[in-house]
Design a protein around this motif. Structure first.
Motif, PDB file in Angstrom:
ATOM      1  N   LEU A 325     -16.563  -6.081  21.229  1.00 50.24           N
ATOM      2  CA  LEU A 325     -15.362  -6.873  20.947  1.00 50.24           C
ATOM      3  C   LEU A 325     -15.213  -7.128  19.461  1.00 50.24           C
ATOM      4  CD1 LEU A 325     -12.994  -8.624  22.080  1.00 50.24           C
ATOM      5  CD2 LEU A 325     -14.593 -10.541  22.069  1.00 50.24           C
ATOM      6  N   ALA A 326     -13.966  -7.013  18.961  1.00 48.52           N
ATOM      7  CA  ALA A 326     -13.671  -7.338  17.563  1.00 48.52           C
ATOM      8  C   ALA A 326     -12.318  -8.044  17.472  1.00 48.52           C
ATOM      9  CB  ALA A 326     -13.658  -6.075  16.696  1.00 48.52           C
ATOM     10  N   LEU A 327     -12.228  -8.992  16.552  1.00 49.80           N
ATOM     11  CA  LEU A 327     -10.962  -9.658  16.231  1.00 49.80           C
ATOM     12  C   LEU A 327     -10.349  -8.931  15.044  1.00 49.80           C
ATOM     13  CD1 LEU A 327      -9.043 -12.093  16.715  1.00 49.80           C
ATOM     14  CD2 LEU A 327     -10.416 -13.346  15.019  1.00 49.80           C
ATOM     15  N   TRP A 328      -9.083  -8.538  15.176  1.00 50.88           N
ATOM     16  CA  TRP A 328      -8.420  -7.669  14.191  1.00 50.88           C
ATOM     17  C   TRP A 328      -7.286  -8.423  13.508  1.00 50.88           C
ATOM     18  CZ3 TRP A 328      -9.014  -2.482  12.699  1.00 50.88           C
ATOM     19  CH2 TRP A 328      -7.938  -1.917  12.010  1.00 50.88           C
ATOM     20  N   LEU A 329      -7.241  -8.343  12.183  1.00 52.27           N
ATOM     21  CA  LEU A 329      -6.131  -8.880  11.400  1.00 52.27           C
ATOM     22  C   LEU A 329      -5.715  -7.800  10.411  1.00 52.27           C
ATOM     23  CD1 LEU A 329      -4.259 -11.201  10.470  1.00 52.27           C
ATOM     24  CD2 LEU A 329      -6.092 -11.921   8.920  1.00 52.27           C
ATOM     25  N   GLY A 330      -4.443  -7.349  10.501  1.00 54.36           N
ATOM     26  CA  GLY A 330      -3.994  -6.249   9.654  1.00 54.36           C
ATOM     27  C   GLY A 330      -2.638  -6.501   9.028  1.00 54.36           C
ATOM     28  N   ALA A 331      -2.406  -5.875   7.894  1.00 48.09           N
ATOM     29  CA  ALA A 331      -1.113  -5.913   7.210  1.00 48.09           C
ATOM     30  C   ALA A 331      -0.762  -4.489   6.813  1.00 48.09           C
ATOM     31  CB  ALA A 331      -1.175  -6.812   5.977  1.00 48.09           C
ATOM     32  N   ASP A 332       0.458  -4.060   7.128  1.00 55.30           N
ATOM     33  CA  ASP A 332       0.879  -2.686   6.855  1.00 55.30           C
ATOM     34  C   ASP A 332       2.210  -2.658   6.118  1.00 55.30           C
ATOM     35  OD1 ASP A 332      -1.247  -1.213   8.070  1.00 55.30           O
ATOM     36  OD2 ASP A 332      -0.421  -1.762  10.022  1.00 55.30           O
ATOM     37  N   VAL A 333       2.391  -1.613   5.347  1.00 51.61           N
ATOM     38  CA  VAL A 333       3.665  -1.313   4.708  1.00 51.61           C
ATOM     39  C   VAL A 333       4.126   0.041   5.234  1.00 51.61           C
ATOM     40  CG1 VAL A 333       4.863  -0.859   2.545  1.00 51.61           C
ATOM     41  CG2 VAL A 333       3.094  -2.633   2.646  1.00 51.61           C
ATOM     42  N   GLY A 334       5.348   0.082   5.779  1.00 49.76           N
ATOM     43  CA  GLY A 334       5.943   1.335   6.207  1.00 49.76           C
ATOM     44  C   GLY A 334       7.033   1.758   5.234  1.00 49.76           C
ATOM     45  N   VAL A 335       7.010   3.017   4.852  1.00 49.22           N
ATOM     46  CA  VAL A 335       8.020   3.552   3.938  1.00 49.22           C
ATOM     47  C   VAL A 335       8.836   4.591   4.714  1.00 49.22           C
ATOM     48  CG1 VAL A 335       8.466   4.732   1.762  1.00 49.22           C
ATOM     49  CG2 VAL A 335       6.496   3.183   1.968  1.00 49.22           C
ATOM     50  N   PRO A 336      10.070   4.230   5.151  1.00 43.33           N
ATOM     51  CA  PRO A 336      10.889   5.194   5.918  1.00 43.33           C
ATOM     52  C   PRO A 336      11.259   6.405   5.077  1.00 43.33           C
ATOM     53  CG  PRO A 336      11.697   2.945   6.194  1.00 43.33           C
ATOM     54  CD  PRO A 336      10.696   2.905   5.081  1.00 43.33           C
ATOM     55  N   LEU A 337      11.075   7.577   5.664  1.00 43.11           N
ATOM     56  CA  LEU A 337      11.455   8.814   4.994  1.00 43.11           C
ATOM     57  C   LEU A 337      12.881   9.229   5.347  1.00 43.11           C
ATOM     58  CD1 LEU A 337       8.138  10.820   5.545  1.00 43.11           C
ATOM     59  CD2 LEU A 337       8.782   9.372   3.604  1.00 43.11           C
ATOM     60  N   SER A 357       9.224  -1.338   5.330  1.00 39.27           N
ATOM     61  CA  SER A 357       9.043  -2.172   6.519  1.00 39.27           C
ATOM     62  C   SER A 357       7.725  -2.906   6.359  1.00 39.27           C
ATOM     63  CB  SER A 357       9.022  -1.301   7.781  1.00 39.27           C
ATOM     64  OG  SER A 357       8.592  -2.044   8.900  1.00 39.27           O
ATOM     65  N   LEU A 358       7.755  -4.243   6.390  1.00 38.11           N
ATOM     66  CA  LEU A 358       6.550  -5.054   6.202  1.00 38.11           C
ATOM     67  C   LEU A 358       6.074  -5.577   7.554  1.00 38.11           C
ATOM     68  CD1 LEU A 358       7.643  -7.118   3.069  1.00 38.11           C
ATOM     69  CD2 LEU A 358       6.451  -4.915   3.147  1.00 38.11           C
ATOM     70  N   ARG A 359       4.769  -5.515   7.782  1.00 38.27           N
ATOM     71  CA  ARG A 359       4.224  -5.896   9.084  1.00 38.27           C
ATOM     72  C   ARG A 359       2.913  -6.656   8.916  1.00 38.27           C
ATOM     73  NH1 ARG A 359       4.673   0.290  11.375  1.00 38.27           N
ATOM     74  NH2 ARG A 359       6.883   0.571  10.857  1.00 38.27           N
ATOM     75  N   ALA A 360       2.692  -7.597   9.827  1.00 37.45           N
ATOM     76  CA  ALA A 360       1.412  -8.308   9.931  1.00 37.45           C
ATOM     77  C   ALA A 360       1.086  -8.435  11.407  1.00 37.45           C
ATOM     78  CB  ALA A 360       1.492  -9.677   9.268  1.00 37.45           C
ATOM     79  N   ALA A 361      -0.184  -8.258  11.752  1.00 38.42           N
ATOM     80  CA  ALA A 361      -0.561  -8.254  13.172  1.00 38.42           C
ATOM     81  C   ALA A 361      -1.932  -8.876  13.361  1.00 38.42           C
ATOM     82  CB  ALA A 361      -0.555  -6.836  13.729  1.00 38.42           C
ATOM     83  N   LEU A 362      -2.082  -9.559  14.485  1.00 36.33           N
ATOM     84  CA  LEU A 362      -3.349 -10.151  14.893  1.00 36.33           C
ATOM     85  C   LEU A 362      -3.635  -9.693  16.318  1.00 36.33           C
ATOM     86  CD1 LEU A 362      -5.668 -12.237  14.314  1.00 36.33           C
ATOM     87  CD2 LEU A 362      -4.190 -13.953  15.387  1.00 36.33           C
ATOM     88  N   GLY A 363      -4.882  -9.292  16.598  1.00 38.01           N
ATOM     89  CA  GLY A 363      -5.155  -8.815  17.947  1.00 38.01           C
ATOM     90  C   GLY A 363      -6.629  -8.701  18.253  1.00 38.01           C
ATOM     91  N   LEU A 364      -6.904  -8.160  19.437  1.00 38.50           N
ATOM     92  CA  LEU A 364      -8.265  -7.953  19.917  1.00 38.50           C
ATOM     93  C   LEU A 364      -8.515  -6.456  20.094  1.00 38.50           C
ATOM     94  CD1 LEU A 364      -8.643 -10.755  22.618  1.00 38.50           C
ATOM     95  CD2 LEU A 364      -9.647 -10.716  20.323  1.00 38.50           C
ATOM     96  N   GLU A 365      -9.718  -6.042  19.732  1.00 33.33           N
ATOM     97  CA  GLU A 365     -10.109  -4.648  19.880  1.00 33.33           C
ATOM     98  C   GLU A 365     -11.321  -4.584  20.821  1.00 33.33           C
ATOM     99  OE1 GLU A 365      -9.821  -1.638  16.560  1.00 33.33           O
ATOM    100  OE2 GLU A 365     -11.997  -1.940  16.622  1.00 33.33           O
ATOM    101  N   PHE A 366     -11.187  -3.770  21.856  1.00 37.93           N
ATOM    102  CA  PHE A 366     -12.256  -3.603  22.837  1.00 37.93           C
ATOM    103  C   PHE A 366     -12.919  -2.248  22.605  1.00 37.93           C
ATOM    104  CE2 PHE A 366      -8.979  -6.340  24.549  1.00 37.93           C
ATOM    105  CZ  PHE A 366      -9.714  -7.448  24.968  1.00 37.93           C
ATOM    106  N   ARG A 367     -14.236  -2.261  22.426  1.00 41.54           N
ATOM    107  CA  ARG A 367     -14.970  -1.065  22.046  1.00 41.54           C
ATOM    108  C   ARG A 367     -15.890  -0.616  23.186  1.00 41.54           C
ATOM    109  NH1 ARG A 367     -16.504  -2.743  15.760  1.00 41.54           N
ATOM    110  NH2 ARG A 367     -14.331  -2.954  15.066  1.00 41.54           N
TER     111      ARG A 367
END
Length: 374
Positions: A325-337, A357-367
């Motif tokens: 189990l892992a707790l995930w926190l990510g931030a992404d930038v999308g550049v539309p082509l 496109s700016l994004r932020a996400a919080l979630g759970l990762e099951f391994r």
């Protein structure tokens, strides 16, 4: 010996080793701790490990210890048996050190361990102590997993063993001797193996929720799903994203506008830095999908679709308190082509896809899966 132990402990890098020691009070923990400090002196790698040792005195003065190890690669439980508390404490320390830093297998030991009496060459008897892997039985020296064959002089009188591999000989003048024979029942894939063993991949599934902005109107909720493979320093992912609809109204008619939503699937790769249980992936990849705009608030509104293709990159932080189990926190930038605009006759432009496109996400990762992460 005391100054040597203190010097080794002082030279030891900070290890994230959580030890629980219980059982017979006549067998104290300090011998285990001293041996562990010696084995990890000069450690080049440190993996967080939880260790539980339950010590028991058995019949005929023998001792046993149930060793429960938990690390990021999985969990292992085994039983060690020996002729003294010192023997099983030293053996438990060696197995723990190998899990913390596999480099222990490729460098000379840095401290004395419990000596075993020598046997006359060729003197053989029923097995007294051994280290088992599956149904096979081998000599105690198999736990050191170095190179070379075990000789009769390495084991006590009356001990018969099969040829096994042996640890490098200790440096001259250190007073180091090889460990006494130990018997163990190995129940998992975390049993010590050569450091050069092949990496086995692990898989994961991640579920996230968060926010997206600019790619579609305003700031709106988004959900994500990802799955893939991971190693110790890398990961590859297949991703999916759904951005819930939000509405952009026109200046001509504040009641009329476009309700826009987005879906996309993609693939990306990541490099991963680690600090104990915390991982720092830095990822990049491509995604493709559709932006769907529905006319609302006016007669004749319809749904239009604009192709979505974007480069996506960004950092994340993952905290893995358990191997699965892992707790995930990510931030992404999308550049539309591919750009695009939603418009309507008489109302003009309603919404144009932004350059980012700016994004932020919080979630759970099951391994899942076992093996040494690469």
């Amino acid at each position: 010996m005391g100054p040597l132990v203190l010097a080794l402990v002082a030279a030891l890098p900070a290890q994230d080793i959580e030890v629980t020691w219980r059982g017979d009070p006549r067998c104290a923990q300090h011998g285990f701790q001293d041996s562990l400090a010696r084995y990890l002196a000069g450690a080049t790698e440190s993996r967080p490990v939880r260790v539980s040792v339950d010590v028991r005195r058995e019949a005929e003065g023998r001792w046993s210890a149930t060793l429960d190890l938990e690390a990021a690669e999985g969990r292992s439980k085994r039983t060690l048996r020996g002729r003294s508390c010192a023997e099983i404490g030293d053996a438990a320390a060696f197995v723990t050190a190998v899990v913390v830093d596999p480099g222990v297998l490729t460098r000379p030991a840095e401290g004395a361990i419990v000596p075993a009496p020598s046997a006359e060459p060729g003197q053989l008897a029923p097995k007294d102590m051994s280290y088992e892997t599956s149904s096979a039985e081998v000599g105690a020296s198999d736990m050191s997993l170095g190179t070379g064959d075990v000789g009769a002089s390495d084991l006590p009188p009356g001990t018969e063993v099969a040829p096994v591999e042996r640890a490098p000989e200790p440096a001259a003048g250190t007073g180091v001797t090889r460990p006494g024979p130990i018997q163990g029942n190995v129940s998992s894939d975390m049993s010590p193996k050569p450091a050069a063993r092949a990496t086995r991949l692990r898989g994961f599934v991640r579920v996230t929720g968060g926010l997206e902005a600019l790619g579609t109107p305003r700031v709106g909720p988004a959900v994500g799903l990802a799955g893939g493979l991971l190693g110790r320093r890398w990961r590859v992912e297949v991703t999916g994203l759904y951005r819930a609809p939000t509405t952009e109204y026109t200046q001509i008619d504040p009641q009329a506008g476009a309700r826009v939503r987005l879906w996309a699937v993609g693939a990306r790769g990541c490099g991963v830095l680690r600090a104990r249980q915390v991982e720092f992936p830095l990822c990049g990849g491509l995604e493709g999908g559709q932006a769907l705009g529905e006319g609302v608030g006016f007669q004749g509104g319809r749904t239009d679709r604009i192709a979505w293709l974007a480069v996506v990159f960004g950092p994340a932080v993952a905290w893995a308190p358990r191997p699965w189990l892992a707790l995930w926190l990510g931030a992404d930038v999308g550049v539309p082509l591919l750009g695009g605009t939603f418009s309507a006759a008489g109302l003009g432009r309603m919404f144009t896809i932004a350059p980012v496109s700016l994004r932020a996400a919080l979630g759970l990762e099951f391994r899942f899966g076992r093996g040494r992460a690469g």
